[in-house]
Design an enzyme around this catalytic site. Structure first.
Site, PDB file in Angstrom:
ATOM      1  CB  THR A  34      -0.917   0.493   1.420  1.00  0.00           C
ATOM      2  OG1 THR A  34      -1.542  -1.101   1.215  1.00  0.00           O
ATOM      3  CG2 THR A  34      -2.402   1.461   0.661  1.00  0.00           C
TER       4      THR A  34
ATOM      5  CD  GLU B 208       7.147  -0.725   8.640  1.00  0.00           C
ATOM      6  OE1 GLU B 208       6.954  -0.493   7.759  1.00  0.00           O
ATOM      7  OE2 GLU B 208       6.242  -1.410   9.845  1.00  0.00           O
TER       8      GLU B 208
HETATM    9  C1  5RP Z   1       5.214  -3.743   6.487  1.00  0.00           C
HETATM   10  C2  5RP Z   1       4.164  -2.697   7.584  1.00  0.00           C
HETATM   11  C3  5RP Z   1       3.357  -2.954   5.855  1.00  0.00           C
HETATM   12  O1  5RP Z   1       2.882  -2.088   6.763  1.00  0.00           O
HETATM   13  C4  5RP Z   1       1.772  -3.989   6.877  1.00  0.00           C
HETATM   14  O2  5RP Z   1       2.892  -5.413   6.314  1.00  0.00           O
HETATM   15  C5  5RP Z   1       0.673  -3.897   5.257  1.00  0.00           C
HETATM   16  O3  5RP Z   1       1.648  -3.484   4.553  1.00  0.00           O
HETATM   17  P1  5RP Z   1       0.548  -4.158   3.292  1.00  0.00           P
HETATM   18  O4  5RP Z   1       0.540  -2.702   2.950  1.00  0.00           O
HETATM   19  O5  5RP Z   1       1.433  -4.443   2.379  1.00  0.00           O
HETATM   20  O6  5RP Z   1      -0.920  -4.966   3.737  1.00  0.00           O
HETATM   21  O7  5RP Z   1       3.818  -3.114   8.246  1.00  0.00           O
HETATM   22  O8  5RP Z   1       6.515  -4.507   7.632  1.00  0.00           O
END
Ligand code: 5RP
Length: 225
Positions: free
Chosen positions: A28, A103
């Site tokens: 995303t 993050e």
């Molecule tokens: C990565 C994360 C991502 O933000 C989370 O896994 C969501 O990912 P996606 O948008 O691919 O579903 O925390 O460590």
């Protein structure tokens, strides 16, 4: 436009000239970085990006977005990131993309945090999504056994049948299959005090705005905290 692209593009509208922007990780966040890249190129938007993974750094650089590390900026004005689950009281699980450590560091030093998700990530209680726990290699089998004893149903994340996933910092990920986390704060406290655990995917009291993509359109939930 798919739902992830819809929320990625919407979130990029919050970025203003001169901002230091935390760039999240995942499928995303990819669309958010892409849209910021378009704005940098076409609208001459001037920002500084602070990527939360090597993958996001590479993407940002390929789009001409200037990047710095968290230690090269005073603070971050706004971080936009994905999430794996968001509960009814806006606590989150992150780390499905194994980037939870950077993050969480970037989110911690951000004035504002926006999460961008599709509607399937909005849940009543956290826990159906396995909770990622990042551990250093030394002693990780001991931690794993402790988690088993506590009934956390741990599973090492694997990149292949024989190789464990390795994070950007050279750590492993143990996913906890908990089904429901009744008290995320109590669990966070336990994990915070487990020697060898570097970080975990419970992001508590972190997010200010959630942008949710649904078939009916984009819903923005602001002023969460
Ligand atoms: C990565 C994360 C991502 O933000 C989370 O896994 C969501 O990912 P996606 O948008 O691919 O579903 O925390 O460590």
């Amino acid at each position: 436009m798919n739902l992830k692209e819809m929320v990625g593009v919407e979130a990029a509208r919050y970025v203003e000239d001169g901002m230091v922007v935390g760039l999240g990780t995942g499928t995303t966040a990819y669309y958010m970085i892409k849209e910021i890249g378009r704005r940098v190129k076409e609208e001459k938007l001037r920002i500084l990006g602070v990527p939360t993974s090597f993958a996001s750094k590479k993407q940002a650089e390929s789009l001409g977005i200037p990047v710095k590390t968290i230690d090269q900026v005073k603070k971050v004005d706004l971080t936009i990131d994905g999430a794996d689950e968001i509960s009814a009281d806006f606590q989150g699980i992150k780390g499905g993309g194994a980037a939870l450590l950077f993050e969480k560091i970037v989110a911690t030093y951000s004035d504002q945090v926006i999460w961008i998700v599709d509607g399937s990530k909005m849940v009543q209680k956290l826990g159906a999504f396995p909770l990622p726990v990042e551990v250093i290699p030394y002693g990780q089998q001991q931690i794993f056994q402790q988690f088993e004893k506590k009934g956390y149903h741990p599973v090492f994340r694997m990149i292949s049948d024989t190789n464990k996933t390795v994070t950007d910092c050279g750590h492993s990920i143990i996913d906890l299959h908990l089904d429901v986390i009744e008290d995320p704060f109590a669990l966070s406290d336990v994990l915070d005090h487990t020697v060898g655990v570097v970080e975990h995917g419970l992001f508590l009291n972190t997010v200010n705005t959630v942008i949710v993509g649904r078939e009916t359109g984009v819903e923005t939930i602001s002023n969460i905290r």
